[in-house]
Design a protein around this motif. Structure first.
Motif, mmCIF file in Angstrom:
data_model
loop_
_atom_site.group_PDB
_atom_site.id
_atom_site.type_symbol
_atom_site.label_atom_id
_atom_site.label_comp_id
_atom_site.label_asym_id
_atom_site.label_seq_id
_atom_site.Cartn_x
_atom_site.Cartn_y
_atom_site.Cartn_z
ATOM 1 N N PHE A 164 44.234 36.868 36.545
ATOM 2 C CA PHE A 164 44.350 35.590 37.564
ATOM 3 C C PHE A 164 45.662 34.726 37.328
ATOM 4 O O PHE A 164 45.512 34.208 36.025
ATOM 5 N N GLY B 164 46.615 31.606 37.712
ATOM 6 C CA GLY B 164 46.512 30.135 37.385
ATOM 7 C C GLY B 164 45.935 30.004 35.859
ATOM 8 O O GLY B 164 45.421 28.968 35.864
ATOM 9 N N ASP B 165 45.590 31.167 35.088
ATOM 10 C CA ASP B 165 44.906 31.024 34.093
ATOM 11 C C ASP B 165 45.316 30.146 33.125
ATOM 12 O O ASP B 165 46.492 30.055 32.623
ATOM 13 N N HIS C 280 41.876 28.513 40.880
ATOM 14 C CA HIS C 280 43.061 27.659 40.582
ATOM 15 C C HIS C 280 42.489 26.315 40.435
ATOM 16 O O HIS C 280 42.881 25.744 38.974
ATOM 17 N N GLY D 12 40.612 32.696 45.029
ATOM 18 C CA GLY D 12 41.784 32.471 44.279
ATOM 19 C C GLY D 12 41.895 30.906 44.124
ATOM 20 O O GLY D 12 42.193 30.224 43.065
ATOM 21 N N ARG D 13 41.797 30.255 45.258
ATOM 22 C CA ARG D 13 42.037 28.825 45.252
ATOM 23 C C ARG D 13 41.126 27.981 44.396
ATOM 24 O O ARG D 13 41.132 27.139 43.763
ATOM 25 N N TRP E 136 37.323 38.371 36.490
ATOM 26 C CA TRP E 136 38.545 37.908 35.660
ATOM 27 C C TRP E 136 38.784 38.704 34.573
ATOM 28 O O TRP E 136 37.668 39.336 33.851
ATOM 29 N N ARG F 159 41.870 35.319 48.490
ATOM 30 C CA ARG F 159 42.765 33.910 48.431
ATOM 31 C C ARG F 159 41.940 33.039 48.303
ATOM 32 O O ARG F 159 42.389 31.867 47.641
ATOM 33 N N SER G 225 40.887 26.303 36.932
ATOM 34 C CA SER G 225 41.383 26.310 35.704
ATOM 35 C C SER G 225 42.195 24.851 35.598
ATOM 36 O O SER G 225 42.476 24.669 34.460
ATOM 37 N N ASP G 226 42.627 24.226 36.651
ATOM 38 C CA ASP G 226 43.164 22.963 36.707
ATOM 39 C C ASP G 226 42.078 21.893 36.076
ATOM 40 O O ASP G 226 42.518 21.067 35.065
#
Length: 821
Positions: free
Chosen positions: A210, A212-213, A423, A419-420, A183, A416, A426-427
């Protein structure tokens, strides 16, 4: 000398390169790790010419071929490098000594370093940025999260199974360990400061590798203090406080040694090492500080934790610049290293944040509009700054690995899945900081999804909020919930208009058909704080009323840290699950109409708030915080009761260098008028009976029943002092007890008891007293290899006029669970 002779001398000088100075450039590194070394001293032998390396270990110095460059650094063997004729890049590797710092020694007489430190303390007010009346500056910040020291045993069955399930995993680890960072984050901020507590950080541009940061823009204060002169060094990202070696009383805690003296043309620099004395039980630092004799200011400092058992290692490096006779931060860098391990794989997660400070103005005149209630605010469009602008904003260009960090997330399909996961991370961070989960046009209010208490059982619900596209200044909110135990449907909603964001001027109207616990206090702090210590008392609530209420609110901030809330409400309340009747003529004993007008005032002079897009959250809740409520009952608006009410709450925290941290809450309230039991002040007890273990519920009486006392005037004090590890410190990392003592006191009275019979509750005229002893981290276990999970316990005893006849009934026991580094 004639002109021909002068010409021949000049020509001889030009043709004699051995005596001509040239610019030498180079880098100094650790011989074993190849890590660049900051603030290494380099001096040309026999001259006063010298320099220091920067944060990347780079240097440049003018010298003559054949001269000797003396290289010295605390904790490393000195070197002498003879300069050749060529001006090629010099690579100088230093070998560490056996001990990184000098051993603590007993010196005859006074330590000669003390006089230097005394001068630094004497001049602290003229060199500390926080002591300036005002300042402004800009910072360029670059942070990356990367994998370091990756080791895995490829011969194990676990590794073979992993490769079999995910054949691309070796390629991914190769990418993360040598080709890219996990990151990368950049930001540019404008900082405004006015003494004592006004601070504003405006994020002008931000960029993340990234997509969805949710971390917003990184600023220096997230990782280290902006200046190294505070008595207590607070590292927000570590959530731990350390005693500063540059502080009053330091000579009884820290040992200093003069390691070197660097001479310049007009001044000199003392190089001092520091570390805690043996057997001193405080959170201390060790490192090196460079003191410039021009103003006896910190020129450079390197600091790291002295505790070798600390799981998360960090290093703070700061470099200062001279501006018109004053000193100001120039470069700030913090490295954090967290170990992780799973089966046969070990690695370190390295986080580095570096900030360069530019465009500094000291003591400019700042208009009042320079500040508002937002400490940090991201400008619209900051996250979409084009690359062409970033080329100009960056303090230095990106290296190959940093450029790849932006490109490879999109170019490698194997990333990916990770990456999920990021994400999702981040959520989670968004939920923790805002309490909501963005869903495009509609945001989900997470707190409405699931709750539990003894009255409702499991409360299942759904809450959403949105901003209607035609009304960008409005916010709609609605919720519905159902309790599995009370079998009742609850619902409500609100509409709020933000008329003047800079002054937080908002108007709102709301309605709810829900339940409410009798005797509870409300304040602005309760509505603002999303995160905080959990309140297990809420799980034990068993006494509720059915409430149907309309409410109108107006909010305004006359000053950045002063919030006003003018409100009015009208409600219909019905007693449901407990035996109570209000014995007053012309009033139904179980059902009441009430209406109230009131003013809430909240003062939080050190609180920091942030805003990104439509979300506004508390960045850091700092003490003191004062809440005041003044209210009157208005029968003219449909209510049945006339009364006046005043409630005051003060929360504060005092951090002592020698004794630890004290935190207290002082509450007082007064109600004049005859009102039903639900509108009295219920004492905040959190005992459900019995002597079993329960979780600790802060700012409540641990040995008091939930509904044991009520009054119409009261005063409570909740005080807890945590000594931390100041009293003693064990050598084993699996037990690091922290001792805390508590004292809770309550007084109250009720002017007219008769209307509330036959409900059984008591009053507090003779006082309520409760003392507690807590031991945190009595046992510690590694958690994810980077943290410790600590188990401990508390015992509280009720004493004084309201104690029970049986001794065992006066005790309450609590279990404590903590996470630490």
């Amino acid at each position: 000398m004639n002109r021909i002779g002068l010409f021949l001398c000049l020509l001889l000088g030009l043709l004699t390169p051995g005596y001509a100075q040239q610019l030498y450039k180079g880098v100094v590194r650790d011989a074993r790790t190849r890590e660049p070394l900051a603030f290494v001293s380099l001096a040309v032998q026999g001259t006063k010419q010298g320099t220091l390396t920067d944060l990347d270990g780079r240097f440049q110095i003018k010298a003559t071929a054949g001269q000797t460059l003396l290289v010295s650094y605390v904790g490393y063997q000195p070197r002498a490098v003879r300069l050749a004729d060529e001006g090629d890049l010099l690579r100088i590797d230093l070998v560490p000594t056996v001990t990184q710092l000098s051993e603590v020694v007993v010196r005859p007489g006074e330590n000669p370093a003390w006089a230097i430190v005394r001068n630094v303390l004497k001049n602290r007010s003229r060199n500390d940025p926080e002591a300036y009346s005002t300042y402004t500056c800009k910072t360029y910040n670059k942070s990356y999260y990367t994998i370091d020291n990756f080791v895995t045993d490829t011969s194990t069955e676990a590794y073979r199974n992993q490769v079999k399930r995910r054949p691309y995993s070796p390629m991914l680890m190769e990418a993360f360990t040598s080709q890219m960072h996990v990151w990368l984050k950049e930001s540019v901020t404008e900082i405004r400061y006015q003494r004592p507590n006004q601070r504003k950080e405006i994020i002008l541009a931000t960029k993340s590798s990234f997509p969805g940061d949710f971390s917003m823009g990184i600023t220096p204060t997230d990782f280290q203090p902006f200046g190294f002169y505070q008595e207590i060094i607070q590292l927000p990202i570590m959530e731990r406080n350390y005693l500063n070696p540059i502080a009053e009383g330091t000579f009884s805690r820290y040992d200093f040694a003069i390691e070197d003296t660097l001479f310049h043309e007009h001044d000199s620099t003392y190089v001092l090492s520091f570390q805690p004395f043996p057997n001193k039980h405080f959170e201390g630092l060790k490192g090196v500080v460079y003191i410039n004799t021009d103003g006896y200011a910190i020129e450079n400092i390197i600091a790291m934790p002295a505790d070798t058992n600390q799981k998360v290692w960090f290093r703070v490096q700061q470099q200062y610049q001279r501006l018109g006779g004053r000193w100001f931060p120039d470069w700030l860098q913090t490295d954090l290293k967290m170990p992780l391990a799973k089966s046969s794989t070990k690695l370190d997660v390295l986080i580095r944040n570096r900030s360069q400070v530019t465009e500094v103005q000291i003591n400019p005149i700042l208009p009042m509009k320079s500040f508002d209630h937002l400490t940090r605010e991201q400008r619209p469009g900051a996250a979409s700054t084009p690359d062409s602008v970033w080329q100009r904003l960056r303090a230095d260009s990106l290296d190959h690995r940093e450029r790849a960090s932006y490109a490879m997330w999109d170019s490698l399909p194997q990333l990916r899945r990770i990456g999920r996961f990021l994400h999702g991370f981040s959520d989670v961070m968004q939920v923790l900081t805002t309490g909501t989960l963005e869903g495009g046009a509609v945001d989900l209010v997470v707190a409405d999804l699931l709750r539990w208490n003894q009255y409702e059982g499991t409360r299942l619900g759904l809450g959403v909020q949105l901003t209607p596209p035609p009304l960008p200044w409005a916010k709609l909110y609605g919720y519905a919930a159902f309790g599995t135990a009370d079998k009742a449907l609850k619902y409500g909603g609100s509409l709020e208009a933000n008329l003047l964001p800079r002054r937080d001027l908002r108007l709102g109207v709301s309605y709810r058909q829900d339940i409410a616990e009798p005797g509870q206090l409300t304040s602005l702090s309760q509505s603002l704080i999303v995160l905080g210590r959990p309140q297990p008392r809420n799980w034990l609530r068993s006494r509720m009323d059915s409430v149907q209420a309309w409410r109108v609110d107006g909010y305004f901030r006359p000053l950045p840290h002063v919030q006003l809330n003018l409100y009015g409400w009208r409600e219909y309340r019905q007693v449901t699950s407990y035996p109570y009747q209000f014995s007053v003529e012309s009033v139904n004993p179980h059902r009441f109409y009430n209406s109230e007008l009131g003013l809430n005032v909240r003062i939080a002079p050190r609180e920091q708030m942030q805003k990104a897009g439509k979300l506004e959250t508390i960045l850091a809740g700092s003490f003191p915080i004062v809440d005041v409520q003044v209210a009157i009952g208005i029968p003219a608006l449909g209510g049945q009761f006339t009364y006046t009410k005043t409630v005051v709450q003060v929360d504060d925290e005092v951090v002592s260098k020698a004794l630890g941290t004290s935190r207290f809450r002082l509450l007082g309230g007064w109600l004049n008028g005859t009102v039903p039991y639900p509108y009295l002040f219920g004492a905040p007890g959190s005992s459900a009976g019995g002597n079993g273990f329960y979780y600790y519920s802060p700012n409540t009486f641990q040995t008091m029943g939930l509904y044991e006392f009520a009054s119409d005037r009261f005063a409570y004090l909740f005080w807890e002092h945590n000594f931390g590890r100041l009293l003693f410190r064990l050598k084993t990392k699996y037990s690091q007890p922290e001792i805390s003592v508590s004292q809770h006191v309550g007084f109250g009275q009720l002017s007219n008891r008769k209307p509330h019979e036959p409900l059984v509750f008591r009053t507090l005229e003779k006082g309520y007293y409760e003392s507690g002893l807590s031991v945190y981290n009595l046992l510690r276990f590694p958690f994810m290899q980077s943290l410790y999970m600590g188990l401990g316990g508390s015992v509280f005893r009720r004493w004084g006029p309201n104690q029970f006849p049986l001794a065992r009934d006066n005790y309450a026991y609590r279990l404590t669970v903590t996470l630490s580094i």
